[in-house]
Design a protein around this motif. Structure first.
Motif, short mmCIF file in Angstrom:
data_model
loop_
_atom_site.label_atom_id
_atom_site.label_comp_id
_atom_site.label_asym_id
_atom_site.label_seq_id
_atom_site.Cartn_x
_atom_site.Cartn_y
_atom_site.Cartn_z
N THR A 86 25.49 -92.77 15.32
CA THR A 86 26.67 -92.28 14.61
C THR A 86 26.56 -92.65 13.15
O THR A 86 26.22 -93.78 12.81
N ARG A 87 26.80 -91.67 12.30
CA ARG A 87 26.80 -91.89 10.85
C ARG A 87 28.19 -91.56 10.31
O ARG A 87 29.03 -91.00 11.02
N ARG A 88 28.42 -91.86 9.06
CA ARG A 88 29.73 -91.59 8.45
C ARG A 88 30.07 -90.11 8.51
O ARG A 88 31.20 -89.74 8.77
N ASN A 89 29.08 -89.25 8.26
CA ASN A 89 29.33 -87.81 8.23
C ASN A 89 28.67 -87.07 9.37
O ASN A 89 28.36 -85.89 9.23
N GLY A 90 28.44 -87.71 10.50
CA GLY A 90 27.85 -86.98 11.60
C GLY A 90 27.21 -87.86 12.65
O GLY A 90 27.45 -89.07 12.71
N VAL A 91 26.39 -87.22 13.49
CA VAL A 91 25.77 -87.91 14.62
C VAL A 91 24.38 -87.35 14.91
O VAL A 91 24.03 -86.26 14.44
N ASP A 92 23.62 -88.12 15.69
CA ASP A 92 22.39 -87.65 16.30
C ASP A 92 22.69 -87.50 17.78
O ASP A 92 23.24 -88.42 18.40
N LEU A 93 22.35 -86.34 18.34
CA LEU A 93 22.60 -86.07 19.74
C LEU A 93 21.28 -86.01 20.49
O LEU A 93 20.33 -85.36 20.03
N LEU A 94 21.22 -86.63 21.64
CA LEU A 94 20.02 -86.65 22.47
C LEU A 94 20.13 -85.56 23.53
O LEU A 94 21.06 -85.54 24.34
N VAL A 95 19.15 -84.63 23.52
CA VAL A 95 19.01 -83.60 24.54
C VAL A 95 17.53 -83.61 24.93
O VAL A 95 16.69 -83.08 24.20
N PRO A 96 17.17 -84.26 26.05
CA PRO A 96 15.76 -84.50 26.38
C PRO A 96 14.86 -83.27 26.37
O PRO A 96 13.76 -83.31 25.85
N LYS A 97 15.26 -82.16 26.93
CA LYS A 97 14.40 -80.97 26.99
C LYS A 97 14.98 -79.86 26.13
O LYS A 97 15.06 -78.70 26.55
N ALA A 98 15.35 -80.20 24.91
CA ALA A 98 16.03 -79.25 24.03
C ALA A 98 15.11 -78.13 23.56
O ALA A 98 13.95 -78.35 23.24
N THR A 99 15.67 -76.93 23.53
CA THR A 99 15.03 -75.79 22.88
C THR A 99 15.87 -75.50 21.65
O THR A 99 16.95 -76.07 21.48
N VAL A 100 15.40 -74.60 20.80
CA VAL A 100 16.18 -74.26 19.61
C VAL A 100 17.53 -73.69 20.03
O VAL A 100 18.57 -74.05 19.49
N SER A 101 17.53 -72.83 21.02
CA SER A 101 18.76 -72.20 21.49
C SER A 101 19.74 -73.24 22.06
O SER A 101 20.93 -73.24 21.72
N SER A 102 19.24 -74.13 22.93
CA SER A 102 20.13 -75.13 23.51
C SER A 102 20.60 -76.14 22.45
O SER A 102 21.74 -76.60 22.50
N ALA A 103 19.76 -76.44 21.48
CA ALA A 103 20.15 -77.36 20.40
C ALA A 103 21.29 -76.75 19.57
O ALA A 103 22.26 -77.44 19.23
N THR A 163 28.80 -73.24 9.71
CA THR A 163 27.76 -74.22 10.06
C THR A 163 26.41 -73.61 9.75
O THR A 163 26.08 -72.53 10.26
N ALA A 164 25.64 -74.26 8.90
CA ALA A 164 24.28 -73.81 8.57
C ALA A 164 23.32 -74.55 9.48
O ALA A 164 23.39 -75.76 9.62
N MET A 165 22.42 -73.79 10.11
CA MET A 165 21.47 -74.39 11.05
C MET A 165 20.07 -74.41 10.44
O MET A 165 19.65 -73.46 9.78
N ASN A 166 19.36 -75.51 10.67
CA ASN A 166 17.97 -75.66 10.27
C ASN A 166 17.22 -76.17 11.51
O ASN A 166 17.48 -77.28 11.96
N CYS A 167 16.31 -75.35 12.04
CA CYS A 167 15.65 -75.69 13.30
C CYS A 167 14.13 -75.61 13.19
O CYS A 167 13.53 -74.60 13.56
N PRO A 168 13.48 -76.68 12.70
CA PRO A 168 12.02 -76.65 12.59
C PRO A 168 11.32 -76.78 13.94
O PRO A 168 10.17 -76.38 14.06
N ASP A 169 11.95 -77.32 14.97
CA ASP A 169 11.42 -77.49 16.32
C ASP A 169 9.97 -77.94 16.32
O ASP A 169 9.05 -77.15 16.51
N PRO A 170 9.74 -79.23 16.13
CA PRO A 170 8.38 -79.75 15.98
C PRO A 170 7.53 -79.80 17.25
O PRO A 170 6.35 -80.05 17.17
N LYS A 171 8.04 -79.54 18.39
CA LYS A 171 7.37 -79.60 19.71
C LYS A 171 6.20 -80.51 19.69
O LYS A 171 5.13 -80.49 19.46
#
Length: 171
Positions: A86-103, A163-171
């Motif tokens: 948790t940060r002041r302006n947001g969060v990191d969310l854990l999704v173990p098998k995330a795809t760009v679409s699910s993220a 909401t602007a999305m940036n999805c580099p998906d480093p796989k």
């Protein structure tokens, strides 16, 4: 020599005398009209606010967190996620098998549930708690002024909030 003077009782023994009440001033009809108009305006504003809130709760208004300019998409199932940082302006969310679409779906869901009255949020989706790179990151801005202040005007939209999305998906 001295004439006998009638002595008055001390002040604390004198009977209490109430000060005369000043005559009541009548309020002009114009003042009454202005007061009545003010009350009517407040009542109407309260009714409009109450009906707007009721409609929003009932779900009859479009969601404010929908991405503007896109056609209505069927509701996607939201994968399970966990807040790992948790940060002041947001969060990191854990999704173990995330795809760009699910993220993207997880980001939209978290913002919809948590934005409330906040004007700027950064939500990042990662595949592991100790990940150095992210699958997707969404930046939520409530209005154009916030975009200029927080992002230097980098995020623009026809309608806000967005909401602007940036999805580099480093796989």
């Amino acid at each position: 020599m001295h004439s006998p003077q009638q002595q008055q009782p001390p002040q604390w023994q004198q009977p209490y005398q109430q000060a005369p009440t000043p005559p009541r001033r009548r309020m002009s009809p114009l003042k009454w009209s202005l007061i009545a108009a003010g009350i009517v305006v407040l009542l109407v504003a309260g009714l409009v606010l109450a009906s707007t809130v009721a409609a929003k709760v009932a779900g009859s208004l479009p969601s404010a967190s929908a991405t503007p300019g896109k056609s209505a998409q069927p509701p996607a199932t939201v994968p399970a996620y966990e807040v790992v940082k948790t940060r002041r302006n947001g969060v990191d969310l854990l999704v173990p098998k995330a795809t760009v679409s699910s993220a993207k779906t997880v980001i939209r869901d978290w913002i919809k549930r948590n934005a409330d009255d906040r004007d700027y949020l950064v939500v990042t989706v990662v595949r592991s708690a100790d990940a150095k790179t992210y699958v997707c990151e969404g930046e939520y801005v409530a209005d154009e002024r916030t975009s200029k202040i927080k992002t230097g005007g980098r995020i623009t939209a026809d309608e806000y909030p967005t909401t602007a999305m940036n999805c580099p998906d480093p796989k």
